[in-house]
Each structure stands twice: as structure tokens, then as C-alpha cells.
Design a protein around this motif. Structure first.
Motif, PDB file in Angstrom:
ATOM      1  N   SER A  82      34.829 -16.660  23.686  1.00 53.46           N
ATOM      2  CA  SER A  82      35.367 -15.581  24.514  1.00 53.46           C
ATOM      3  C   SER A  82      34.660 -15.530  25.859  1.00 53.46           C
ATOM      4  O   SER A  82      33.612 -16.148  26.051  1.00 53.46           O
ATOM      5  CB  SER A  82      35.236 -14.232  23.796  1.00 53.46           C
ATOM      6  OG  SER A  82      33.887 -13.832  23.745  1.00 53.46           O
ATOM      7  N   THR A 117      39.290 -18.449  23.073  1.00 52.54           N
ATOM      8  CA  THR A 117      40.312 -17.810  22.244  1.00 52.54           C
ATOM      9  C   THR A 117      40.480 -16.323  22.543  1.00 52.54           C
ATOM     10  O   THR A 117      41.398 -15.691  22.033  1.00 52.54           O
ATOM     11  CB  THR A 117      39.987 -17.972  20.753  1.00 52.54           C
ATOM     12  OG1 THR A 117      38.682 -17.428  20.501  1.00 52.54           O
ATOM     13  CG2 THR A 117      40.029 -19.441  20.347  1.00 52.54           C
ATOM     14  N   ASP A 158      44.308 -12.077  23.617  1.00 56.95           N
ATOM     15  CA  ASP A 158      44.100 -12.996  22.509  1.00 56.95           C
ATOM     16  C   ASP A 158      44.729 -14.339  22.856  1.00 56.95           C
ATOM     17  O   ASP A 158      45.924 -14.412  23.130  1.00 56.95           O
ATOM     18  CB  ASP A 158      44.731 -12.429  21.244  1.00 56.95           C
ATOM     19  CG  ASP A 158      44.498 -13.284  20.017  1.00 56.95           C
ATOM     20  OD1 ASP A 158      43.934 -14.395  20.121  1.00 56.95           O
ATOM     21  OD2 ASP A 158      44.903 -12.852  18.919  1.00 56.95           O
ATOM     22  N   SER A 160      44.069 -17.066  20.765  1.00 58.18           N
ATOM     23  CA  SER A 160      43.843 -17.887  19.570  1.00 58.18           C
ATOM     24  C   SER A 160      45.071 -18.690  19.135  1.00 58.18           C
ATOM     25  O   SER A 160      44.932 -19.697  18.464  1.00 58.18           O
ATOM     26  CB  SER A 160      43.339 -17.032  18.410  1.00 58.18           C
ATOM     27  OG  SER A 160      44.298 -16.033  18.077  1.00 58.18           O
TER      28      SER A 160
END
Length: 168
Positions: A82, A117, A158, A160
Motif C-alpha cells: 500500500s 494493492t 482497492d 487488489s
């Protein structure tokens, strides 16, 4: 169209000019960097490049056709997949969609080049332009924060599952 470039040593003069020319404009919506930032700019720039080389941060500048810096879009505090997103666009370039386009590009780089991510961001509550950029690029509010003593809102994006339409 301005080009997003990874920060490098040669950007220092144009970046300093950008920060000086826009100091009052930026201070209207984010805490001022202070005189020390400008007095020791060269050392700070070298330090940022060292952090970037170590993979702790990813700094980008938005460069106009004449070589002038029109904006900064940075990913800082990179850890555990992150990072914190920060950006600023010159007063003369505001309102042209450059922040939105640049944040989208950096979101793509975060996934494809940096392996991130999750991105976090924050803005003061009175900065409607920045709030709109974050909403258009897929960030969602996460709660109230304080920024330099001012009330603000935290956001997250997000990554991911890669990029969806909001980041393209």
C-alpha cells in the motif's frame, strides 16, 4: 498533452519553480510547506530521489510541452502493498482534468509497475476539487481525518483486483 514522468534529478529547477509559483495557491487548501522547504530544496530533492531509489516512495511530475512542471503526483510511505497518494496541480493548469488523468495514470502504475494493492489519500473538507478527483478515480471515503489541524476526509482505493473502469 502534458506527460507524467518519474521524478529525476533534472526536474529540480522546474519543480522548485512550480512550488514557488503556486505556494499561495496550494496554501489555500493544504498546509504550507514552510520557508525551510524552499531554503533547503536541493537537499530535499536529493533525499526524495534516494527514497525513490530505495522503493519507499514513487514520485511523479506532470511536465508541460515547454518543460515546466504542471503538477506532482506521488505515492509515499510504500509498505506492505500500500501507499499514500498525494497530488497537486498548478493554478494555471487547474480545472483541465489533469489531476484526474494523472491520478488514473498513477493508479495504473501502482498496479503494473509497483505491485501495490491499496492506495490511501486524504483531503481537507473544503477542497471540493480534490474530493471530485478522488471520487472519479475510484477512491471511497473511509472517515474523517485532520490535515495540518484542518478537518478532512480519508479515502482508499482497492487495487487488489487490478484496475476497474474508475481508474482507466
Amino acid at each position: 498533452m502534458p506527460a507524467l514522468q518519474r521524478l529525476r534529478p533534472g526536474h529540480a529547477p522546474a519543480l522548485l519553480a512550480f512550488e514557488q509559483e503556486n505556494r499561495a495557491y496550494f496554501a489555500a487548501s493544504v498546509p504550507d510547506r514552510g520557508d525551510d522547504y524552499f531554503a533547503h530544496f536541493d537537499a530535499r530533492h536529493s533525499g526524495l530521489l534516494a527514497e525513490q531509489a530505495a522503493g519507499l516512495c514513487h514520485f511523479h511530475v506532470l511536465v508541460g510541452s515547454g518543460g515546466e512542471v504542471l503538477g506532482r503526483i506521488n505515492l509515499v510511505d510504500v509498505a506492505d502493498g500500500s501507499a499514500e497518494l498525494g497530488y497537486r496541480i498548478a493554478a494555471k493548469a487547474a480545472g483541465q482534468g489533469l489531476a484526474t488523468a494523472s491520478v488514473r495514470q498513477v493508479c495504473a502504475l501502482a498496479v503494473t509497475e509497483y505491485g501495490l494493492t491499496l492506495l490511501r489519500a486524504a483531503t481537507t473538507l473544503d477542497n471540493a476539487g480534490s474530493q471530485a478527483v478522488l471520487a472519479r478515480t475510484g477512491f471511497v471515503p473511509t472517515g474523517e481525518v485532520r490535515l495540518g489541524g484542518l478537518p478532512g476526509m480519508g479515502y482508499a482505493r482497492d487495487l487488489s483486483n487490478g484496475l476497474d473502469d474508475a481508474a482507466r
